[in-house]
Motif scaffolding. Structure first.
Motif, short mmCIF file in Angstrom:
data_model
loop_
_atom_site.label_atom_id
_atom_site.label_comp_id
_atom_site.label_asym_id
_atom_site.label_seq_id
_atom_site.Cartn_x
_atom_site.Cartn_y
_atom_site.Cartn_z
N CYS A 21 -2.05 -35.32 55.69
CA CYS A 21 -1.41 -36.37 55.71
C CYS A 21 -0.37 -36.47 55.01
CB CYS A 21 -2.45 -37.49 55.00
SG CYS A 21 -4.06 -37.74 55.99
N TYR A 22 0.58 -37.27 55.23
CA TYR A 22 1.84 -37.44 54.59
C TYR A 22 1.51 -38.13 53.02
CZ TYR A 22 4.73 -36.25 58.28
OH TYR A 22 5.25 -35.49 59.55
N GLU A 23 2.17 -37.73 52.06
CA GLU A 23 1.60 -38.23 50.65
C GLU A 23 3.29 -38.50 50.13
OE1 GLU A 23 -1.41 -37.28 47.41
OE2 GLU A 23 0.26 -35.84 47.09
N CYS A 32 9.71 -43.69 49.19
CA CYS A 32 9.34 -42.36 48.60
C CYS A 32 9.50 -41.25 49.62
CB CYS A 32 7.60 -42.49 48.34
SG CYS A 32 6.83 -43.22 49.63
N THR A 33 9.66 -39.97 49.23
CA THR A 33 9.89 -38.99 49.89
C THR A 33 8.37 -38.45 50.31
OG1 THR A 33 11.77 -38.39 48.83
CG2 THR A 33 10.94 -36.67 50.01
N ASP A 34 8.41 -38.20 51.67
CA ASP A 34 6.95 -37.60 52.49
C ASP A 34 6.92 -36.20 51.97
OD1 ASP A 34 6.55 -40.16 53.11
OD2 ASP A 34 7.00 -39.54 55.43
N THR A 35 5.62 -35.83 51.53
CA THR A 35 5.08 -34.37 51.44
C THR A 35 3.77 -34.41 52.27
OG1 THR A 35 4.23 -34.53 49.53
CG2 THR A 35 6.47 -33.95 49.43
N GLU A 36 3.49 -32.96 52.86
CA GLU A 36 2.34 -33.06 53.46
C GLU A 36 1.20 -32.51 52.64
OE1 GLU A 36 2.60 -30.49 56.98
OE2 GLU A 36 4.36 -31.70 57.74
N VAL A 37 0.00 -33.25 52.73
CA VAL A 37 -1.16 -32.73 51.78
C VAL A 37 -2.44 -32.53 52.80
CG1 VAL A 37 -0.17 -33.60 49.67
CG2 VAL A 37 -1.70 -35.08 51.17
N GLN A 38 -3.23 -31.65 52.28
CA GLN A 38 -4.34 -31.53 52.81
C GLN A 38 -5.52 -32.43 52.30
OE1 GLN A 38 -5.16 -28.55 55.12
NE2 GLN A 38 -6.71 -30.05 55.95
N SER A 67 -0.92 -41.56 51.34
CA SER A 67 -1.68 -40.68 51.07
C SER A 67 -3.16 -40.56 51.83
CB SER A 67 -2.21 -40.96 49.45
OG SER A 67 -2.80 -39.63 48.94
N CYS A 68 -3.92 -39.55 51.25
CA CYS A 68 -5.18 -39.71 51.98
C CYS A 68 -6.09 -40.81 51.45
CB CYS A 68 -6.15 -38.32 51.66
SG CYS A 68 -5.00 -36.80 52.29
N SER A 90 -2.40 -52.52 53.74
CA SER A 90 -2.77 -51.13 53.78
C SER A 90 -3.11 -50.89 55.48
CB SER A 90 -3.57 -50.68 52.93
OG SER A 90 -5.06 -51.21 52.94
N LYS A 91 -2.87 -49.63 55.61
CA LYS A 91 -3.41 -49.33 57.23
C LYS A 91 -4.00 -47.86 57.23
CE LYS A 91 -1.98 -49.58 61.78
NZ LYS A 91 -0.82 -49.93 62.76
N CYS A 92 -5.00 -47.68 57.76
CA CYS A 92 -5.56 -46.26 57.82
C CYS A 92 -5.53 -45.74 59.23
CB CYS A 92 -6.88 -46.16 57.33
SG CYS A 92 -6.75 -46.06 55.31
N CYS A 93 -5.28 -44.35 59.54
CA CYS A 93 -5.29 -43.80 60.61
C CYS A 93 -6.32 -42.47 60.89
CB CYS A 93 -3.83 -43.66 61.53
SG CYS A 93 -2.75 -42.75 60.43
N THR A 94 -6.53 -42.02 61.78
CA THR A 94 -7.45 -40.62 61.70
C THR A 94 -6.98 -39.70 62.66
OG1 THR A 94 -8.73 -41.82 63.87
CG2 THR A 94 -9.65 -42.19 61.60
N SER A 95 -5.69 -39.36 62.71
CA SER A 95 -5.35 -38.36 63.34
C SER A 95 -4.26 -37.52 62.39
CB SER A 95 -4.39 -38.71 64.78
OG SER A 95 -3.21 -39.61 64.51
N GLU A 96 -4.00 -36.51 62.65
CA GLU A 96 -3.13 -35.51 61.82
C GLU A 96 -1.65 -36.17 61.50
OE1 GLU A 96 -3.68 -31.25 60.67
OE2 GLU A 96 -4.96 -33.03 60.89
#
Length: 208
Positions: A21-23, A32-38, A67-68, A90-96
């Motif tokens: 996800c982006y964090e 904010c500046t996006d970074t990829e996290v597991q 975030s995750c 807020s909003k959540c999604c379930t794909s990469e």
């Protein structure tokens, strides 16, 4: 035959891997500046969050984050102390890497007929008209930044459920409770400053 099909189905099912996800951290600029996290587990989704606080017609805070997040962290709600109201979307999604877009702006809310006590000056006997999905009354005796205060007002059910969040408990020392029913958060004295009204909600809503 059915057993064989079931076994093949289990063997061929893809293993559930944690998402990427982006964090980005919440910032006072709302960007904010996006970074990829597991994500830490396959139970986590990708989430976006916005926290907006208002005093009267003035916007005090409008910050965003990505975030995750666990599904129960994706909340929509508000808490209203009379002199300040904080809205969480807020909003959540379930794909990469699906949390690319920011959380939606808060929608305008109308009074819903419910009333709760809130603190006005040195007394907490004034009544407040709840709005939107604020279906609970909230009471709190908190200590933050060395100051102790009483908070009362209206809150959404999801905010009340989020009070059990460990992040909230680590940020605030004190008792917080919600109840249902008009004016169920009985009147008392002593009120809080604006910092105490806004900061706990930011802590409460941040994705872990």
């Amino acid at each position: 035959m059915h057993l064989i099909v079931l076994i093949f189905g289990i063997v061929l099912l893809p293993e559930a891997y944690p998402l990427k996800c982006y964090e980005c951290l919440l910032g006072s600029s709302g960007t904010c500046t996006d970074t990829e996290v597991q994500c830490p587990s396959s139970s986590h989704q990708c989430g976006v969050l916005r926290i907006a606080s208002y005093a009267g017609g003035t916007e005090l805070v409008n910050v965003q984050g990505k975030s995750c997040a666990l599904p129960d962290q994706c909340i929509e709600g508000s808490i209203n102390y009379g002199i300040a109201r904080t809205v969480i979307t807020s909003k959540c999604c379930t794909s990469e890497l699906c949390n690319t877009q920011p959380a939606p702006e808060p929608s305008k809310s109308s009074p819903n007929g419910k009333r709760c006590y809130h603190c006005d000056g040195q007394q907490c006997s004034a009544t407040l008209n709840c709005a939107g999905n604020e279906d609970h009354c909230i009471s709190a005796t908190v200590t933050a930044g060395g100051a102790k205060a009483v908070l009362k007002g209206c809150a959404s059910e999801q905010i009340c459920l989020g009070i059990k969040n460990p992040q909230m408990k680590s940020f605030i020392e004190g008792e917080i409770s919600c109840c249902q029913g008009d004016l169920c958060n009985s009147a008392s004295s002593t009120s809080a400053g604006l910092l105490l009204l806004v900061a706990p909600l930011i802590s409460l809503a941040m994705f872990s």
